[in-house]
Design a protein around this motif. Structure first.
Motif, mmCIF file in Angstrom:
data_model
loop_
_atom_site.group_PDB
_atom_site.id
_atom_site.type_symbol
_atom_site.label_atom_id
_atom_site.label_comp_id
_atom_site.label_asym_id
_atom_site.label_seq_id
_atom_site.Cartn_x
_atom_site.Cartn_y
_atom_site.Cartn_z
ATOM 1 N N VAL A 29 -2.184 -4.587 -8.323
ATOM 2 C CA VAL A 29 -2.086 -3.494 -9.292
ATOM 3 C C VAL A 29 -2.222 -3.972 -10.735
ATOM 4 O O VAL A 29 -2.457 -3.174 -11.631
ATOM 5 C CB VAL A 29 -0.773 -2.687 -9.129
ATOM 6 C CG1 VAL A 29 -0.820 -1.857 -7.843
ATOM 7 C CG2 VAL A 29 0.451 -3.601 -9.113
ATOM 8 N N ARG A 80 5.853 4.178 -15.318
ATOM 9 C CA ARG A 80 5.898 5.322 -16.245
ATOM 10 C C ARG A 80 7.318 5.901 -16.302
ATOM 11 O O ARG A 80 7.796 6.301 -17.358
ATOM 12 C CB ARG A 80 4.904 6.392 -15.781
ATOM 13 C CG ARG A 80 4.158 7.048 -16.924
ATOM 14 C CD ARG A 80 3.118 8.056 -16.448
ATOM 15 N NE ARG A 80 2.088 7.499 -15.602
ATOM 16 C CZ ARG A 80 1.845 7.866 -14.328
ATOM 17 N NH1 ARG A 80 2.582 8.805 -13.757
ATOM 18 N NH2 ARG A 80 0.889 7.309 -13.630
ATOM 19 N N GLN A 81 7.968 5.939 -15.163
ATOM 20 C CA GLN A 81 9.333 6.493 -15.086
ATOM 21 C C GLN A 81 10.382 5.531 -15.643
ATOM 22 O O GLN A 81 11.558 5.863 -15.676
ATOM 23 C CB GLN A 81 9.697 6.778 -13.626
ATOM 24 C CG GLN A 81 8.668 7.557 -12.854
ATOM 25 C CD GLN A 81 9.047 9.012 -12.727
ATOM 26 O OE1 GLN A 81 10.157 9.327 -12.326
ATOM 27 N NE2 GLN A 81 8.143 9.886 -13.116
ATOM 28 N N ASP A 117 10.067 -4.837 -4.730
ATOM 29 C CA ASP A 117 9.061 -3.775 -4.868
ATOM 30 C C ASP A 117 7.682 -4.369 -5.092
ATOM 31 O O ASP A 117 6.671 -3.748 -4.787
ATOM 32 C CB ASP A 117 9.389 -2.897 -6.095
ATOM 33 C CG ASP A 117 10.784 -2.317 -6.019
ATOM 34 O OD1 ASP A 117 11.063 -1.595 -5.053
ATOM 35 O OD2 ASP A 117 11.602 -2.611 -6.922
ATOM 36 N N GLU A 124 0.862 -1.186 0.000
ATOM 37 C CA GLU A 124 0.000 0.000 0.000
ATOM 38 C C GLU A 124 0.894 1.230 0.000
ATOM 39 O O GLU A 124 1.879 1.278 0.732
ATOM 40 C CB GLU A 124 -0.837 0.030 1.292
ATOM 41 C CG GLU A 124 -2.049 -0.857 1.274
ATOM 42 C CD GLU A 124 -2.741 -0.914 2.644
ATOM 43 O OE1 GLU A 124 -3.447 -1.887 2.897
ATOM 44 O OE2 GLU A 124 -2.517 0.026 3.467
ATOM 45 N N GLY A 125 0.549 2.198 -0.834
ATOM 46 C CA GLY A 125 1.334 3.433 -0.836
ATOM 47 C C GLY A 125 2.448 3.441 -1.868
ATOM 48 O O GLY A 125 3.005 4.495 -2.170
ATOM 49 N N PHE A 126 2.784 2.289 -2.431
ATOM 50 C CA PHE A 126 3.816 2.270 -3.480
ATOM 51 C C PHE A 126 3.143 2.601 -4.801
ATOM 52 O O PHE A 126 2.187 1.940 -5.208
ATOM 53 C CB PHE A 126 4.486 0.896 -3.545
ATOM 54 C CG PHE A 126 5.548 0.784 -4.624
ATOM 55 C CD1 PHE A 126 6.839 1.239 -4.403
ATOM 56 C CD2 PHE A 126 5.242 0.228 -5.871
ATOM 57 C CE1 PHE A 126 7.810 1.142 -5.410
ATOM 58 C CE2 PHE A 126 6.208 0.129 -6.875
ATOM 59 C CZ PHE A 126 7.495 0.588 -6.629
ATOM 60 N N ASP A 127 3.624 3.646 -5.484
ATOM 61 C CA ASP A 127 2.987 4.086 -6.729
ATOM 62 C C ASP A 127 3.542 3.299 -7.916
ATOM 63 O O ASP A 127 4.469 3.729 -8.597
ATOM 64 C CB ASP A 127 3.204 5.594 -6.904
ATOM 65 C CG ASP A 127 2.297 6.179 -7.992
ATOM 66 O OD1 ASP A 127 1.758 5.380 -8.810
ATOM 67 O OD2 ASP A 127 2.138 7.402 -8.016
ATOM 68 N N TYR A 128 2.950 2.149 -8.132
ATOM 69 C CA TYR A 128 3.423 1.226 -9.173
ATOM 70 C C TYR A 128 3.327 1.877 -10.559
ATOM 71 O O TYR A 128 4.283 1.853 -11.329
ATOM 72 C CB TYR A 128 2.586 -0.052 -9.127
ATOM 73 C CG TYR A 128 2.897 -1.055 -10.212
ATOM 74 C CD1 TYR A 128 4.026 -1.870 -10.144
ATOM 75 C CD2 TYR A 128 2.056 -1.199 -11.323
ATOM 76 C CE1 TYR A 128 4.309 -2.795 -11.135
ATOM 77 C CE2 TYR A 128 2.336 -2.115 -12.325
ATOM 78 C CZ TYR A 128 3.454 -2.909 -12.223
ATOM 79 O OH TYR A 128 3.740 -3.816 -13.208
ATOM 80 N N ALA A 129 2.161 2.484 -10.844
ATOM 81 C CA ALA A 129 1.946 3.070 -12.174
ATOM 82 C C ALA A 129 3.004 4.129 -12.460
ATOM 83 O O ALA A 129 3.550 4.198 -13.570
ATOM 84 C CB ALA A 129 0.545 3.669 -12.263
ATOM 85 N N ASN A 130 3.306 4.912 -11.458
ATOM 86 C CA ASN A 130 4.301 5.969 -11.641
ATOM 87 C C ASN A 130 5.695 5.377 -11.852
ATOM 88 O O ASN A 130 6.435 5.826 -12.717
ATOM 89 C CB ASN A 130 4.283 6.918 -10.442
ATOM 90 C CG ASN A 130 5.182 8.117 -10.674
ATOM 91 O OD1 ASN A 130 5.039 8.797 -11.693
ATOM 92 N ND2 ASN A 130 6.118 8.343 -9.769
#
Ligand code: PRT
Ligand code: MG
Length: 216
Positions: A178, A113-114, A158, A104-110
């Motif tokens: 996710v 994207r990076q 991750d 929870e809280g890990f921005d997978y999509a971001n």
């Protein structure tokens, strides 16, 4: 001469969920693998026996003809590759899905994207590699044999790629799904040579399994 048939099953949900299908084919297993230490279980039919093996070993026993047929999850079959196996029926049992999950809280999509390089723990290295390659996500895969959910909690990875059914295990460990990779159910697998040589004996059982699993 009556043909002997050997069926490979794993203990637990696959054994439990295959019992009603066997019953539809007139076969009852005479002992419970949870209480018996025997690895070869007789049935009410003197010509049919059940061997108890690890879930991920079912395709191997069937591929080499040590078992004529078996029941294995699609997850296991994807990793095995399916060589030497005929897969005639989706039994619609032991259903779940293979997913990517993160803390929870890990921005997978971001992170994706990076173009970040993600560490992923999984038992399903082959399927995971194909999934991330198809999506163009850079990953380092770390093979584990169990408790994948622990990976992100102790800084090993991750993300995880694992089976989810109720989602309870993810929730209990503060992980969120996710990505949905594939829906999973168990398949009947048959040794290709046995299918030809023992067809007369096998076909009625396959027909009964098919009918019973469609009725589900
Ligand atoms: O347990 P062992 O290491 O001996 O082998 P195994 O885990 O391969 O065997 P088993 O009997 O646990 O699983 C056999 C097959 O059942 C798998 O290959 C899948 O095709 C199927 N199946 C269906 C599942 C699940 N549902 C399932 N929920 N296999 C495992 N799980 C696990 C999952 O790995 C996770 O740890 O259950 C947990 C998640 O469940 P929920 O309900 O909390 O989401
Ligand atoms: Mg298990």
């Amino acid at each position: 001469m009556t043909q002997q048939l050997t069926l490979a099953l794993s203990k637990g949900r696959i054994f439990e969920e295959t019992l009603p299908l066997l019953k539809a084919a007139g076969i009852t297993v005479s002992e419970d693998p949870e209480s018996s230490r025997k690895l070869i279980l007789p049935t009410n039919d003197p010509n049919v026996r059940v061997i108890i093996v690890r879930a991920s070993d079912v395709p191997t026993y069937v591929q080499y003809g040590a078992a004529d047929f078996g029941v294995a999850g699609k997850d296991v079959l994807l990793e095995h590759g399916g060589e030497g196996l005929y897969q005639p029926i989706d039994l619609n049992i032991a259903k779940c899905r293979l997913s990517v999950a993160v803390q929870e809280g890990f921005d997978y999509a971001n992170a994706v994207r990076q173009g970040a390089r993600l560490r992923v723990v999984t038992k399903y290295v082959k399927t995971a590699r194909e999934h991330f390659a198809a999506k163009g996500v850079h990953v380092d895969l770390i093979k584990l044999y169990g408790s994948m959910e622990l990976g992100p909690l102790v800084g090993l990875s991750d993300a995880i790629v694992d089976l989810v059914s109720t989602g309870g295990t993810l929730r209990a460990n503060k992980l969120v799904e996710v990505e949905h990779i594939i829906d999973i159910s168990s398949r009947l697998v048959v040794n290709q040579a046995a299918l030809k040589l023992k067809r007369e004996r096998l076909q009625p059982i396959l027909d009964a399994f098919e009918k019973a699993s469609q009725a589900k």
